[in-house]
Design a protein around this motif. Structure first.
Motif, PDB file in Angstrom:
ATOM      1  N   THR A  57      18.385   7.919 -34.746  1.00 29.39           N
ATOM      2  CA  THR A  57      19.443   8.400 -33.865  1.00 29.39           C
ATOM      3  C   THR A  57      20.008   9.707 -34.424  1.00 29.39           C
ATOM      4  O   THR A  57      19.846   9.983 -35.610  1.00 29.39           O
ATOM      5  CB  THR A  57      20.563   7.332 -33.766  1.00 29.39           C
ATOM      6  OG1 THR A  57      21.564   7.759 -32.875  1.00 29.39           O
ATOM      7  CG2 THR A  57      21.178   7.028 -35.106  1.00 29.39           C
ATOM      8  N   PRO A  58      20.688  10.488 -33.598  1.00 34.41           N
ATOM      9  CA  PRO A  58      21.459  11.594 -34.173  1.00 34.41           C
ATOM     10  C   PRO A  58      22.590  11.004 -35.027  1.00 34.41           C
ATOM     11  O   PRO A  58      23.047   9.885 -34.774  1.00 34.41           O
ATOM     12  CB  PRO A  58      22.046  12.305 -32.939  1.00 34.41           C
ATOM     13  CG  PRO A  58      21.192  11.876 -31.805  1.00 34.41           C
ATOM     14  CD  PRO A  58      20.734  10.486 -32.143  1.00 34.41           C
ATOM     15  N   PRO A  59      23.054  11.723 -36.057  1.00 30.00           N
ATOM     16  CA  PRO A  59      24.152  11.194 -36.872  1.00 30.00           C
ATOM     17  C   PRO A  59      25.391  10.899 -36.029  1.00 30.00           C
ATOM     18  O   PRO A  59      25.710  11.643 -35.101  1.00 30.00           O
ATOM     19  CB  PRO A  59      24.453  12.331 -37.860  1.00 30.00           C
ATOM     20  CG  PRO A  59      23.323  13.282 -37.777  1.00 30.00           C
ATOM     21  CD  PRO A  59      22.644  13.061 -36.475  1.00 30.00           C
ATOM     22  N   GLY A  60      26.067   9.819 -36.364  1.00 30.26           N
ATOM     23  CA  GLY A  60      27.273   9.472 -35.619  1.00 30.26           C
ATOM     24  C   GLY A  60      27.836   8.145 -36.062  1.00 30.26           C
ATOM     25  O   GLY A  60      27.271   7.459 -36.904  1.00 30.26           O
ATOM     26  N   GLY A  61      28.963   7.795 -35.465  1.00 33.32           N
ATOM     27  CA  GLY A  61      29.604   6.532 -35.808  1.00 33.32           C
ATOM     28  C   GLY A  61      30.978   6.437 -35.205  1.00 33.32           C
ATOM     29  O   GLY A  61      31.283   7.100 -34.213  1.00 33.32           O
ATOM     30  N   GLY A  62      31.814   5.642 -35.825  1.00 31.93           N
ATOM     31  CA  GLY A  62      33.140   5.366 -35.304  1.00 31.93           C
ATOM     32  C   GLY A  62      34.171   6.424 -35.662  1.00 31.93           C
ATOM     33  O   GLY A  62      33.997   7.207 -36.587  1.00 31.93           O
ATOM     34  N   VAL A  63      35.247   6.405 -34.889  1.00 32.99           N
ATOM     35  CA  VAL A  63      36.375   7.311 -35.105  1.00 32.99           C
ATOM     36  C   VAL A  63      37.435   6.543 -35.884  1.00 32.99           C
ATOM     37  O   VAL A  63      37.838   5.446 -35.486  1.00 32.99           O
ATOM     38  CB  VAL A  63      36.944   7.821 -33.760  1.00 32.99           C
ATOM     39  CG1 VAL A  63      38.144   8.727 -33.982  1.00 32.99           C
ATOM     40  CG2 VAL A  63      35.862   8.532 -32.954  1.00 32.99           C
ATOM     41  N   GLU A  64      37.865   7.111 -36.996  1.00 37.62           N
ATOM     42  CA  GLU A  64      38.886   6.459 -37.814  1.00 37.62           C
ATOM     43  C   GLU A  64      40.279   6.775 -37.275  1.00 37.62           C
ATOM     44  O   GLU A  64      40.470   7.786 -36.588  1.00 37.62           O
ATOM     45  CB  GLU A  64      38.743   6.925 -39.265  1.00 37.62           C
ATOM     46  CG  GLU A  64      37.441   6.439 -39.890  1.00 37.62           C
ATOM     47  CD  GLU A  64      37.267   6.851 -41.330  1.00 37.62           C
ATOM     48  OE1 GLU A  64      38.119   7.587 -41.882  1.00 37.62           O
ATOM     49  OE2 GLU A  64      36.253   6.433 -41.927  1.00 37.62           O
ATOM     50  N   PRO A  65      41.271   5.911 -37.583  1.00 35.63           N
ATOM     51  CA  PRO A  65      42.638   6.156 -37.116  1.00 35.63           C
ATOM     52  C   PRO A  65      43.129   7.548 -37.510  1.00 35.63           C
ATOM     53  O   PRO A  65      42.948   7.984 -38.647  1.00 35.63           O
ATOM     54  CB  PRO A  65      43.449   5.062 -37.821  1.00 35.63           C
ATOM     55  CG  PRO A  65      42.459   3.971 -38.084  1.00 35.63           C
ATOM     56  CD  PRO A  65      41.158   4.672 -38.365  1.00 35.63           C
ATOM     57  N   HIS A  78      28.482  14.527 -42.243  1.00 42.03           N
ATOM     58  CA  HIS A  78      28.472  14.649 -43.710  1.00 42.03           C
ATOM     59  C   HIS A  78      28.050  13.342 -44.357  1.00 42.03           C
ATOM     60  O   HIS A  78      27.158  13.311 -45.220  1.00 42.03           O
ATOM     61  CB  HIS A  78      29.842  15.094 -44.206  1.00 42.03           C
ATOM     62  CG  HIS A  78      29.923  15.210 -45.698  1.00 42.03           C
ATOM     63  ND1 HIS A  78      31.045  14.865 -46.399  1.00 42.03           N
ATOM     64  CD2 HIS A  78      29.030  15.613 -46.636  1.00 42.03           C
ATOM     65  CE1 HIS A  78      30.832  15.052 -47.690  1.00 42.03           C
ATOM     66  NE2 HIS A  78      29.621  15.500 -47.858  1.00 42.03           N
ATOM     67  N   GLU A  79      28.684  12.231 -43.963  1.00 35.83           N
ATOM     68  CA  GLU A  79      28.387  10.934 -44.574  1.00 35.83           C
ATOM     69  C   GLU A  79      26.938  10.514 -44.377  1.00 35.83           C
ATOM     70  O   GLU A  79      26.313   9.988 -45.290  1.00 35.83           O
ATOM     71  CB  GLU A  79      29.295   9.841 -43.984  1.00 35.83           C
ATOM     72  CG  GLU A  79      30.724   9.917 -44.432  1.00 35.83           C
ATOM     73  CD  GLU A  79      31.605   8.852 -43.792  1.00 35.83           C
ATOM     74  OE1 GLU A  79      32.794   8.831 -44.145  1.00 35.83           O
ATOM     75  OE2 GLU A  79      31.129   8.060 -42.949  1.00 35.83           O
ATOM     76  N   GLU A  80      26.402  10.739 -43.191  1.00 37.21           N
ATOM     77  CA  GLU A  80      25.079  10.211 -42.867  1.00 37.21           C
ATOM     78  C   GLU A  80      23.922  11.132 -43.224  1.00 37.21           C
ATOM     79  O   GLU A  80      22.792  10.667 -43.344  1.00 37.21           O
ATOM     80  CB  GLU A  80      25.011   9.835 -41.385  1.00 37.21           C
ATOM     81  CG  GLU A  80      25.915   8.666 -41.053  1.00 37.21           C
ATOM     82  CD  GLU A  80      25.707   8.110 -39.663  1.00 37.21           C
ATOM     83  OE1 GLU A  80      24.946   8.711 -38.876  1.00 37.21           O
ATOM     84  OE2 GLU A  80      26.297   7.068 -39.370  1.00 37.21           O
ATOM     85  N   SER A  81      24.173  12.429 -43.385  1.00 39.27           N
ATOM     86  CA  SER A  81      23.057  13.354 -43.631  1.00 39.27           C
ATOM     87  C   SER A  81      23.275  14.289 -44.812  1.00 39.27           C
ATOM     88  O   SER A  81      22.374  15.039 -45.171  1.00 39.27           O
ATOM     89  CB  SER A  81      22.795  14.191 -42.378  1.00 39.27           C
ATOM     90  OG  SER A  81      23.869  15.098 -42.154  1.00 39.27           O
ATOM     91  N   ASN A  82      24.472  14.281 -45.389  1.00 40.37           N
ATOM     92  CA  ASN A  82      24.873  15.217 -46.443  1.00 40.37           C
ATOM     93  C   ASN A  82      24.745  16.666 -45.953  1.00 40.37           C
ATOM     94  O   ASN A  82      24.323  17.559 -46.692  1.00 40.37           O
ATOM     95  CB  ASN A  82      24.094  15.005 -47.743  1.00 40.37           C
ATOM     96  CG  ASN A  82      24.822  15.603 -48.932  1.00 40.37           C
ATOM     97  OD1 ASN A  82      26.052  15.673 -48.949  1.00 40.37           O
ATOM     98  ND2 ASN A  82      24.085  16.054 -49.926  1.00 40.37           N
TER      99      ASN A  82
END
Length: 162
Positions: A57-65, A78-82
């Motif tokens: 998948t393309p890098p992605g995820g949840g939105v933090e508060p 940044h977290e998923e691909s540096n």
């Protein structure tokens, strides 16, 4: 543009409505739960392998508060691909209907450069590999049907303007 689709994923069926967008104001104040960045390093598309889901998948995820969708995209990339996001623009957003619940996810286009070698997912350790691929080959890795085709076409067009 608006596209309606039915998606079968992980044994569930979802109705999805996709809309193009130019800025977060197009969301009308609705809360975003998820993001994905169609990231380009030169002419290559960055994709990540999510081991737990056994999918690319393309890098992605949840939105933090407290985060905006743009901030979440930058953090997740940044977290998923540096990779460091150099430029960012919104492509569109999806409303995903699951029963009475509606989840909002954005799609963005980004230009990126590596901070260094990819070692591991800096977030939840789910991402085990990254690849830089020819964007024309993305369906070999993930196929999000009509909506995905539109997003990829729009990402390639918008990348030229970044």
């Amino acid at each position: 543009m608006q596209i309606k689709s039915i998606i079968d994923s992980q044994g569930k069926r979802f109705e999805v409505i996709y809309r193009d967008m130019e800025s977060e104001s197009d969301l009308g104040g609705r809360k975003v739960q998820g993001v994905h960045g169609y990231c380009f390093y030169g002419d290559k598309l960055v994709i990540v392998y999510a081991g737990k889901k056994d999918s690319w998948t393309p890098p992605g995820g949840g939105v933090e508060p407290g985060e905006t969708a743009e901030q979440a995209t930058i953090r997740e990339v940044h977290e998923e691909s540096n990779m460091k996001v150099l430029k960012h623009a919104f492509i569109g957003y999806q409303e995903i209907y699951e029963g009475d619940e509606v989840k909002i996810q954005t799609r963005s286009v980004c230009t990126v450069e590596p901070y260094g070698e990819f070692v591991k997912d800096l977030g939840d350790d789910d991402i085990t590999e990254i690849r830089l691929i020819d964007p024309a080959d993305y369906k070999k890795y993930f196929d999000w049907k009509e909506i995905g085709d539109h997003i990829m076409q729009r990402a390639l067009e918008m990348k030229k303007k970044l």
